[in-house]
Design a protein around this motif. Structure first.
Motif, PDB file in Angstrom:
ATOM      1  N   TYR A   1      20.553 -24.003  26.678  1.00  0.00           N
ATOM      2  CA  TYR A   1      19.184 -24.516  26.646  1.00  0.00           C
ATOM      3  C   TYR A   1      19.182 -25.951  26.143  1.00  0.00           C
ATOM      4  CZ  TYR A   1      19.266 -23.765  21.590  1.00  0.00           C
ATOM      5  OH  TYR A   1      19.581 -23.821  20.260  1.00  0.00           O
TER       6      TYR A   1
ATOM      7  N   ALA B   1      14.691 -19.784  22.563  1.00  0.00           N
ATOM      8  CA  ALA B   1      15.612 -20.185  23.626  1.00  0.00           C
ATOM      9  C   ALA B   1      17.023 -19.736  23.285  1.00  0.00           C
ATOM     10  CB  ALA B   1      15.559 -21.703  23.820  1.00  0.00           C
TER      11      ALA B   1
ATOM     12  N   HIS C   1      17.471 -16.002  23.936  1.00  0.00           N
ATOM     13  CA  HIS C   1      17.618 -15.720  25.368  1.00  0.00           C
ATOM     14  C   HIS C   1      19.029 -16.062  25.844  1.00  0.00           C
ATOM     15  CE1 HIS C   1      17.215 -15.890  29.701  1.00  0.00           C
ATOM     16  NE2 HIS C   1      17.646 -17.148  29.643  1.00  0.00           N
ATOM     17  N   CYS C   2      19.478 -17.261  25.514  1.00  0.00           N
ATOM     18  CA  CYS C   2      20.774 -17.729  26.008  1.00  0.00           C
ATOM     19  C   CYS C   2      21.940 -16.971  25.384  1.00  0.00           C
ATOM     20  CB  CYS C   2      20.907 -19.230  25.789  1.00  0.00           C
ATOM     21  SG  CYS C   2      19.721 -20.187  26.779  1.00  0.00           S
TER      22      CYS C   2
ATOM     23  N   SER D   1      13.058 -23.335  19.366  1.00  0.00           N
ATOM     24  CA  SER D   1      14.456 -23.317  19.797  1.00  0.00           C
ATOM     25  C   SER D   1      15.096 -21.969  19.527  1.00  0.00           C
ATOM     26  CB  SER D   1      15.246 -24.422  19.104  1.00  0.00           C
ATOM     27  OG  SER D   1      15.249 -24.231  17.703  1.00  0.00           O
TER      28      SER D   1
ATOM     29  N   GLY E   1      11.404 -18.979  30.078  1.00  0.00           N
ATOM     30  CA  GLY E   1      10.929 -20.117  29.280  1.00  0.00           C
ATOM     31  C   GLY E   1       9.882 -20.913  30.047  1.00  0.00           C
ATOM     32  N   PRO E   2       9.540 -22.077  29.605  1.00  0.00           N
ATOM     33  CA  PRO E   2      10.003 -22.765  28.406  1.00  0.00           C
ATOM     34  C   PRO E   2       9.405 -22.159  27.121  1.00  0.00           C
ATOM     35  CG  PRO E   2       8.302 -24.062  29.462  1.00  0.00           C
ATOM     36  CD  PRO E   2       8.563 -22.871  30.352  1.00  0.00           C
ATOM     37  N   TRP E   3      10.092 -22.388  26.016  1.00  0.00           N
ATOM     38  CA  TRP E   3       9.681 -21.855  24.726  1.00  0.00           C
ATOM     39  C   TRP E   3       9.304 -22.980  23.779  1.00  0.00           C
ATOM     40  CZ3 TRP E   3      14.223 -20.516  27.236  1.00  0.00           C
ATOM     41  CH2 TRP E   3      14.319 -19.208  27.695  1.00  0.00           C
TER      42      TRP E   3
ATOM     43  N   CYS F   1      15.805 -23.103  29.518  1.00  0.00           N
ATOM     44  CA  CYS F   1      17.139 -22.631  29.861  1.00  0.00           C
ATOM     45  C   CYS F   1      17.664 -23.528  30.983  1.00  0.00           C
ATOM     46  CB  CYS F   1      17.085 -21.174  30.306  1.00  0.00           C
ATOM     47  SG  CYS F   1      18.717 -20.493  30.663  1.00  0.00           S
TER      48      CYS F   1
ATOM     49  N   PHE G   1      11.592 -26.003  24.850  1.00  0.00           N
ATOM     50  CA  PHE G   1      12.989 -25.696  25.152  1.00  0.00           C
ATOM     51  C   PHE G   1      13.076 -24.888  26.427  1.00  0.00           C
ATOM     52  CE2 PHE G   1      12.511 -26.586  20.751  1.00  0.00           C
ATOM     53  CZ  PHE G   1      13.577 -27.426  20.482  1.00  0.00           C
TER      54      PHE G   1
END
Length: 78
Positions: free
Chosen positions: A37, A25, A28-29, A22, A17-19, A9, A7
């Motif tokens: 994301y 993510a 973070h978002c 989910s 990220g990426p992570w 952003c 995932f």
């Protein structure tokens, strides 16, 4: 969910990220109202930079006001 998806952003200029997960993510978002994301194939990102998913714990999501009982869905004799 496939192990082949990570995932990222989607906000312009964001290099977080990426992570693997989910939920990471999403966390973070959620801190940045203009961020979002999406999932990407792992082959599209540098595999060495993928942030491992944090462990999640199982939670009781039942309605705790079930039938008006103070223990909610956990009540035995309602």
């Amino acid at each position: 969910m496939s192990d082949n998806i990570v995932f990222v952003c989607t906000a312009d200029g964001c290099d977080e990220g990426p992570w693997e997960g989910s939920h990471d993510a999403m966390a973070h978002c959620a801190e940045h109202p203009d961020h979002g994301y999406t999932g990407r194939p792992r082959s599209e990102v540098d595999a060495d930079t993928v942030i491992p998913a944090t462990a999640t714990r199982k939670r009781d999501n039942r309605n705790l006001q079930h039938k008006g009982h103070p223990k909610g869905a956990l009540a035995q004799d309602d």
